[in-house]
Design a protein around this motif. Structure first.
Motif, PDB file in Angstrom:
ATOM      1  N   ILE A 147       0.857  -1.188   0.000  1.00 49.49           N
ATOM      2  CA  ILE A 147       0.000   0.000   0.000  1.00 49.49           C
ATOM      3  C   ILE A 147       0.890   1.235   0.000  1.00 49.49           C
ATOM      4  N   GLY A 148       0.314   2.379  -0.372  1.00 47.96           N
ATOM      5  CA  GLY A 148       1.108   3.593  -0.389  1.00 47.96           C
ATOM      6  C   GLY A 148       0.260   4.834  -0.518  1.00 47.96           C
ATOM      7  N   LEU A 149       0.937   5.973  -0.610  1.00 50.88           N
ATOM      8  CA  LEU A 149       0.290   7.278  -0.774  1.00 50.88           C
ATOM      9  C   LEU A 149       1.091   8.094  -1.778  1.00 50.88           C
ATOM     10  N   LYS A 150       0.400   8.665  -2.780  1.00 51.95           N
ATOM     11  CA  LYS A 150       1.025   9.532  -3.777  1.00 51.95           C
ATOM     12  C   LYS A 150       0.559  10.970  -3.570  1.00 51.95           C
ATOM     13  N   VAL A 151       1.464  11.921  -3.800  1.00 50.54           N
ATOM     14  CA  VAL A 151       1.141  13.345  -3.689  1.00 50.54           C
ATOM     15  C   VAL A 151       1.802  14.082  -4.846  1.00 50.54           C
ATOM     16  N   LYS A 152       1.037  14.938  -5.538  1.00 51.59           N
ATOM     17  CA  LYS A 152       1.613  15.778  -6.578  1.00 51.59           C
ATOM     18  C   LYS A 152       2.143  17.057  -5.927  1.00 51.59           C
ATOM     19  N   LEU A 153       3.462  17.213  -5.925  1.00 51.71           N
ATOM     20  CA  LEU A 153       4.081  18.379  -5.300  1.00 51.71           C
ATOM     21  C   LEU A 153       4.028  19.604  -6.207  1.00 51.71           C
ATOM     22  N   ALA A 154       4.168  19.398  -7.499  1.00 56.31           N
ATOM     23  CA  ALA A 154       4.144  20.468  -8.489  1.00 56.31           C
ATOM     24  C   ALA A 154       3.724  19.856  -9.813  1.00 56.31           C
ATOM     25  N   GLU A 155       3.762  20.641 -10.903  1.00 54.95           N
ATOM     26  CA  GLU A 155       3.280  20.142 -12.184  1.00 54.95           C
ATOM     27  C   GLU A 155       4.003  18.871 -12.612  1.00 54.95           C
ATOM     28  N   ARG A 156       5.319  18.776 -12.356  1.00 55.64           N
ATOM     29  CA  ARG A 156       6.080  17.620 -12.826  1.00 55.64           C
ATOM     30  C   ARG A 156       6.787  16.860 -11.705  1.00 55.64           C
ATOM     31  N   TRP A 157       6.562  17.237 -10.470  1.00 55.94           N
ATOM     32  CA  TRP A 157       7.228  16.574  -9.345  1.00 55.94           C
ATOM     33  C   TRP A 157       6.211  15.871  -8.462  1.00 55.94           C
ATOM     34  N   ASN A 158       6.572  14.660  -8.017  1.00 56.24           N
ATOM     35  CA  ASN A 158       5.670  13.831  -7.220  1.00 56.24           C
ATOM     36  C   ASN A 158       6.406  13.252  -6.011  1.00 56.24           C
ATOM     37  N   PHE A 159       5.620  12.973  -4.980  1.00 61.74           N
ATOM     38  CA  PHE A 159       6.133  12.328  -3.765  1.00 61.74           C
ATOM     39  C   PHE A 159       5.299  11.088  -3.507  1.00 61.74           C
ATOM     40  N   ASN A 160       5.953  10.000  -3.059  1.00 60.39           N
ATOM     41  CA  ASN A 160       5.172   8.841  -2.652  1.00 60.39           C
ATOM     42  C   ASN A 160       5.825   8.154  -1.448  1.00 60.39           C
ATOM     43  N   ALA A 161       4.978   7.595  -0.605  1.00 63.22           N
ATOM     44  CA  ALA A 161       5.408   6.795   0.542  1.00 63.22           C
ATOM     45  C   ALA A 161       4.694   5.457   0.435  1.00 63.22           C
ATOM     46  N   GLN A 162       5.419   4.358   0.672  1.00 63.70           N
ATOM     47  CA  GLN A 162       4.779   3.055   0.514  1.00 63.70           C
ATOM     48  C   GLN A 162       5.382   2.010   1.447  1.00 63.70           C
ATOM     49  N   TRP A 163       4.577   0.996   1.679  1.00 68.33           N
ATOM     50  CA  TRP A 163       5.007  -0.184   2.436  1.00 68.33           C
ATOM     51  C   TRP A 163       4.856  -1.368   1.480  1.00 68.33           C
ATOM     52  N   SER A 164       5.976  -1.908   1.033  1.00 67.40           N
ATOM     53  CA  SER A 164       5.960  -2.998   0.060  1.00 67.40           C
ATOM     54  C   SER A 164       6.475  -4.285   0.690  1.00 67.40           C
ATOM     55  N   ASN A 165       5.985  -5.410   0.167  1.00 69.63           N
ATOM     56  CA  ASN A 165       6.365  -6.730   0.669  1.00 69.63           C
ATOM     57  C   ASN A 165       6.685  -7.650  -0.497  1.00 69.63           C
ATOM     58  N   LYS A 166       7.763  -8.418  -0.357  1.00 71.20           N
ATOM     59  CA  LYS A 166       8.189  -9.376  -1.375  1.00 71.20           C
ATOM     60  C   LYS A 166       8.234 -10.765  -0.741  1.00 71.20           C
ATOM     61  N   LEU A 167       7.321 -11.624  -1.143  1.00 69.25           N
ATOM     62  CA  LEU A 167       7.226 -12.971  -0.592  1.00 69.25           C
ATOM     63  C   LEU A 167       7.875 -13.964  -1.551  1.00 69.25           C
ATOM     64  N   LEU A 168       8.889 -14.689  -1.071  1.00 73.25           N
ATOM     65  CA  LEU A 168       9.510 -15.733  -1.891  1.00 73.25           C
ATOM     66  C   LEU A 168       8.478 -16.809  -2.221  1.00 73.25           C
ATOM     67  N   LEU A 169       8.474 -17.269  -3.459  1.00 78.14           N
ATOM     68  CA  LEU A 169       7.472 -18.245  -3.887  1.00 78.14           C
ATOM     69  C   LEU A 169       7.964 -19.680  -3.875  1.00 78.14           C
ATOM     70  N   LEU A 170       9.232 -19.904  -4.177  1.00 74.60           N
ATOM     71  CA  LEU A 170       9.721 -21.267  -4.358  1.00 74.60           C
ATOM     72  C   LEU A 170      10.845 -21.645  -3.402  1.00 74.60           C
ATOM     73  N   SER A 171      11.211 -20.770  -2.485  1.00 72.02           N
ATOM     74  CA  SER A 171      12.325 -21.085  -1.587  1.00 72.02           C
ATOM     75  C   SER A 171      12.122 -20.428  -0.229  1.00 72.02           C
ATOM     76  N   ASP A 172      12.965 -20.831   0.709  1.00 73.06           N
ATOM     77  CA  ASP A 172      12.911 -20.316   2.074  1.00 73.06           C
ATOM     78  C   ASP A 172      14.346 -20.090   2.553  1.00 73.06           C
ATOM     79  N   ASN A 173      15.144 -19.433   1.687  1.00 72.04           N
ATOM     80  CA  ASN A 173      16.590 -19.377   1.933  1.00 72.04           C
ATOM     81  C   ASN A 173      17.124 -17.964   2.140  1.00 72.04           C
ATOM     82  N   MET A 174      16.301 -17.033   2.568  1.00 72.39           N
ATOM     83  CA  MET A 174      16.765 -15.660   2.682  1.00 72.39           C
ATOM     84  C   MET A 174      17.831 -15.486   3.756  1.00 72.39           C
TER      85      MET A 174
END
Length: 222
Positions: A147-174
């Motif tokens: 999930i995240g949040l996007k904000v338009k700071l100006a005409e061509r500039w943007n800010f975003n904050a997010q919480w991302s998750n990457k789940l391994l699908l075929l292994s358990d070796n991190m």
């Protein structure tokens, strides 16, 4: 008659000035940089946000419309650490492609009912991880979501904050440690018994690839 013409001219000029004041160019894509903290969930840690480690990356976002976008992102994690320093894994690289959905139309248009200069969003997709463990020959696939949040700071500039998750699908070796890679024991962090890499980040991006305007109907070519 002259008074009516003057009023008509004044009103027309005011309307034209007002529309031009709020109009802005539209862009197809944006490119940016992000940084934040990354932690691991798996056999050696089941606590959220435990042992956050600095991570950084870059991303490219292609806007399908004001609600949907495709984003390709690369993230580099210099190291992850288990609970009570039970293990240390140096340098994990992650690349993924995700579909994003904005809850509001993300544009600076005061005349559009559901348009906002900010919007919460959700995303999901697939990616790969490299440098997870010794003698890794092929990238390990992962499922990305968040999930995240996007904000338009100006005409061509943007800010975003997010919480991302990457789940391994075929292994358990991190962990890159055989003590924590026992397939017969649940790691307790998720129902899939696979390790997960989680990142909290903020980013700045710049718009480019301007859309062509159809002046006849004041819309943009897609």
């Amino acid at each position: 008659m002259k008074i009516k013409l003057f009023r008509l001219f004044t009103i027309s000029f005011f309307c034209l000035f007002t529309v031009n004041s709020f109009s802005q160019n539209e862009y197809r894509a944006e490119i940016g940089l992000a940084g934040g903290g990354t932690y691991y969930l798996g056999d050696a840690n089941s606590q959220l946000f435990n042992n956050l480690q600095f991570s950084y990356g870059a991303f490219f976002r292609y806007r399908l419309d004001q609600r949907f976008a495709l984003k390709a992102e690369f993230t580099r994690v210099p190291k992850i650490i288990g609970r009570n320093n039970s293990f240390v894994n140096d340098t994990i690289n992650v690349g993924d492609i995700c579909l994003e959905f904005n809850f509001f139309d993300l544009e600076n248009n005061p005349y559009k009912r559901f348009s906002k200069i900010f919007s919460p969003y959700i995303f999901s997709g697939f990616g790969v991880m490299t440098d997870l463990y010794d003698k890794q020959k092929l990238p390990e696939p992962c499922f990305s979501f968040g999930i995240g949040l996007k904000v338009k700071l100006a005409e061509r500039w943007n800010f975003n904050a997010q919480w991302s998750n990457k789940l391994l699908l075929l292994s358990d070796n991190m962990e890159n440690n055989p003590l924590y890679n026992n397939k017969n024991k649940l790691n307790g962090s998720n129902i899939f018994n696979n390790d997960l890499l989680s990142t909290v980040s903020v980013g700045i991006s710049f718009d480019f690839w301007e859309k062509n305007c159809k002046c006849a109907n004041n819309s943009y070519l897609k």
